[in-house]
Design a protein around this motif. Sequence first.
Motif, PDB file in Angstrom:
ATOM      1  N   ILE B  11      26.945   1.671  76.084  1.00 53.64           N
ATOM      2  CA  ILE B  11      28.395   0.933  76.260  1.00 53.64           C
ATOM      3  C   ILE B  11      29.178   1.969  76.954  1.00 53.64           C
ATOM      4  O   ILE B  11      30.114   1.363  77.894  1.00 53.64           O
ATOM      5  CB  ILE B  11      28.780   0.501  75.116  1.00 53.64           C
ATOM      6  CG1 ILE B  11      29.728  -0.833  75.419  1.00 53.64           C
ATOM      7  CG2 ILE B  11      29.658   1.483  74.294  1.00 53.64           C
ATOM      8  CD1 ILE B  11      29.754  -1.841  74.310  1.00 53.64           C
ATOM      9  N   MET B  14      28.529   2.160  81.049  1.00 52.64           N
ATOM     10  CA  MET B  14      29.094   0.908  81.526  1.00 52.64           C
ATOM     11  C   MET B  14      30.741   1.458  81.827  1.00 52.64           C
ATOM     12  O   MET B  14      30.697   1.429  83.059  1.00 52.64           O
ATOM     13  CB  MET B  14      29.216  -0.269  80.607  1.00 52.64           C
ATOM     14  CG  MET B  14      29.619  -1.262  81.145  1.00 52.64           C
ATOM     15  SD  MET B  14      29.360  -2.783  80.012  1.00 52.64           S
ATOM     16  CE  MET B  14      30.591  -2.759  78.729  1.00 52.64           C
ATOM     17  N   ARG B  17      30.522   4.255  84.698  1.00 51.28           N
ATOM     18  CA  ARG B  17      30.049   3.810  86.110  1.00 51.28           C
ATOM     19  C   ARG B  17      31.110   2.738  86.689  1.00 51.28           C
ATOM     20  O   ARG B  17      31.428   2.831  87.660  1.00 51.28           O
ATOM     21  CB  ARG B  17      29.065   2.895  85.717  1.00 51.28           C
ATOM     22  CG  ARG B  17      27.741   3.475  85.656  1.00 51.28           C
ATOM     23  CD  ARG B  17      26.389   2.709  85.357  1.00 51.28           C
ATOM     24  NE  ARG B  17      26.070   1.734  86.420  1.00 51.28           N
ATOM     25  CZ  ARG B  17      25.396   2.000  87.378  1.00 51.28           C
ATOM     26  NH1 ARG B  17      24.716   3.341  87.445  1.00 51.28           N
ATOM     27  NH2 ARG B  17      25.217   1.236  88.384  1.00 51.28           N
ATOM     28  N   ASN B  18      32.128   2.002  85.718  1.00 50.57           N
ATOM     29  CA  ASN B  18      32.967   1.609  86.255  1.00 50.57           C
ATOM     30  C   ASN B  18      34.131   2.363  86.606  1.00 50.57           C
ATOM     31  O   ASN B  18      34.818   1.759  87.835  1.00 50.57           O
ATOM     32  CB  ASN B  18      33.426   0.238  85.226  1.00 50.57           C
ATOM     33  CG  ASN B  18      32.312  -0.892  85.273  1.00 50.57           C
ATOM     34  OD1 ASN B  18      31.787  -1.030  86.264  1.00 50.57           O
ATOM     35  ND2 ASN B  18      32.394  -1.668  84.014  1.00 50.57           N
TER      36      ASN B  18
END
Lengths: 399, 399
Positions: B11, B14, B17-18
């Motif tokens: 999580i 994520m 990466r964003n």
Amino acid sequence: MTVPPSRPTRIDTMRERNLALVLREVARGQPVTRARLAEVTGLTKTTVASQVALLEELRLVTTAGPVREGGRGRPGAPVSLAAGPVAGLGLEINGHYLAACVLDPTGEVRLSQTVACDNRGRDARETLEALGTLAQWVIARAAETGLDVVGTGVALPGVITEGNVNAPNLGWESVPAAALISGALHGQVFGVIVDNEANLGALGELWYGAGQGAGSYLYLSGETGIGAGIVVDGELFRGAHGSAGEIGHVVVDPRGTTCRCGGTGCLELVAGIDAVLLAAGLADDVGASEPGLAELLRRLDDGDRAARGAIEAAGQGLATALVGAVNLLDPDTIVLGGLHAHLAPWLTPAIEAAVAHGGGKLRGGRPAIRASALAAESAVRGAAGTVLAAVLADPSALA
Amino acid sequence: MTVPPSRPTRIDTMRERNLALVLREVARGQPVTRARLAEVTGLTKTTVASQVALLEELRLVTTAGPVREGGRGRPGAPVSLAAGPVAGLGLEINGHYLAACVLDPTGEVRLSQTVACDNRGRDARETLEALGTLAQWVIARAAETGLDVVGTGVALPGVITEGNVNAPNLGWESVPAAALISGALHGQVFGVIVDNEANLGALGELWYGAGQGAGSYLYLSGETGIGAGIVVDGELFRGAHGSAGEIGHVVVDPRGTTCRCGGTGCLELVAGIDAVLLAAGLADDVGASEPGLAELLRRLDDGDRAARGAIEAAGQGLATALVGAVNLLDPDTIVLGGLHAHLAPWLTPAIEAAVAHGGGKLRGGRPAIRASALAAESAVRGAAGTVLAAVLADPSALA
DNA sequence: TCACTTTAGTCCAGTCATTAGACTTAATCG
DNA sequence: CGATTAAGTCTAATGACTGGACTAAAGTGA
């Protein structure tokens, strides 16, 4: 920069990526327990179990009964790739034949069919129609065995620019091959992928042939022309406009004759099959490479002077071009494919000598030179393999 | 396959990466509102807001006050890259000088220093010590301006294999440069990256010079030797053993003389600076390229026969090698860098002509030929840029 | 033979970045 | 000045993951 506005990572993206991760680890490791998968992927046992369940639902993997290995604790249930029903279809168009083959996720050839026919002069539509018929027949036969074709790869001897194919050896100009063929192949999850024969041949050798284990390598596809498929870290190198690997038009003799491409002293002019046949005094066989090649091999064995001279010149030309390629691309391995695979015994020594010298002192490793292991099949196998690679990369697309 | 057992997506992966995604979009677009960021990234406004807040905390971006643009609704607050305190340090070792420069995230040069000294004969440790001293001095000066160096890139004229540098032009053999230099540069989040001068020069031109906008291109770094940096889709192409781009040892004349690499008729022998000076009758200047180059340019302008002849031979050799490279790599653009940048006016016509003909009929686009925009600075800039690229790729590492 | 150890796999509560949509703020338009 | 439009914030819900407790199935040794 022309970087695509890359996608955001959402919570389901996470799931998809981990699903692919688990599948990839199953693919290499073949029978693996969930416990080992958890260890190697870094995911928890819980997550692995749920991902494997999903993969089983997609019928990409199967779990066998527990197997005792002599170890201590409870024996694990080995997970392996399923030998069906998901399958990839590979197609190939060449001067003298159409070919098709069906691969299951384990890489096994489940079906294969070749149709001899002359596609050189023929209208592109006609050829593609024949290919469509062949494809449909193969898909139907596969269905009888319980195989479900989820995508198709098509190999052809040409350059693909924005979906349009230019294939001088087939007489094709700007043919929207993918669009034309996909009519006959509707409803496949992964659709139709059209690519150059050298590129797909390179992938075929990488996955199922002489390239296994090599990270980066160069595959030489010799027919009338000479193309190269360049694989870097398991991925095809395509260049800015999709026409990388045109090694046939590398200059090997700045003082040489003029090529149909407009350049001077191109490799193709000394090492292309037609050129070699011509130099060997087999002019009558030019254009019908296969029988000509057989005759050439016979004469080489007999010690025919002209033939030996022709092959030596070809070897020198290839050596020069490949030294250049090695210096620029630094590959692990060089695979001689296409018709040149048959000539490998005569060509390899010159190439090896040149590669050993040229830049030898400066670089880390020296590439190995090998002959294709799949010979004429490499392109179809590679074509079918791209479908399986797509499945491996994004199994959730099958859901 | 030698694929690393790729990391699982958690999580927080994520999130990371964003975060990188948002930062990347800020980087191109420069003043962007959060609303537009949401639109272009595909994330929701909520997420973008929280990511931008994080980036502000890391001091990588700043939000300006609302700006009315004549549009209808509420005006947005433009987000831009911060001109501090995060910064990257670039270092360069060359035959005749040491150089350093500091870049902030906007790509602005905030500090730059060159020290002339002869590194050719000198012991590697001594040179690296001098470089360390220079680096520390520059870092201290940067700190006075409120800049915090988070990583260092080092460019040098050699091949790096498993952390060890072989640099014939410096007399280095198997020098663990990164290990030796990082003693003087401890505590940087992104550590020390050592790479080939041609590679970093290519990246320098890509990010800040003549390569901007090109997706795939080839950068020619001409000194005594000739190297090429190959950029594909904004990434360096390194080959299997890290020594791709050795264009200096591509064969341009199979009947030519023997090169120090063991090969025959290498490009370096006709187009390397020393070779050109020699052929132009400037033998005394060989080994001291810069003054020799100035004299060569003077003679070329004067119409000196020997000089013109030498440059023409070099142009032909480059043309032959580059036609090969274009056919194999299919680049967008070719940038002439290093000392060859100064010779570009005399070299370009021959290259352009050859590239236009060779394979011209078969390929989609024809590459443009340009001279370097940064000249001698491209490698240092590229070296500093790699640090910023690392920040862009994973800003969360700064947390 | 039976308790103990070891390893495989399942179950369950808790975490946290993301989404969707309601809400607030700040500008222009008529 | 009210209506409209767009930017940005707030809140609840979602869902894949983790960590640890639990069960299952083997071997080990007294």
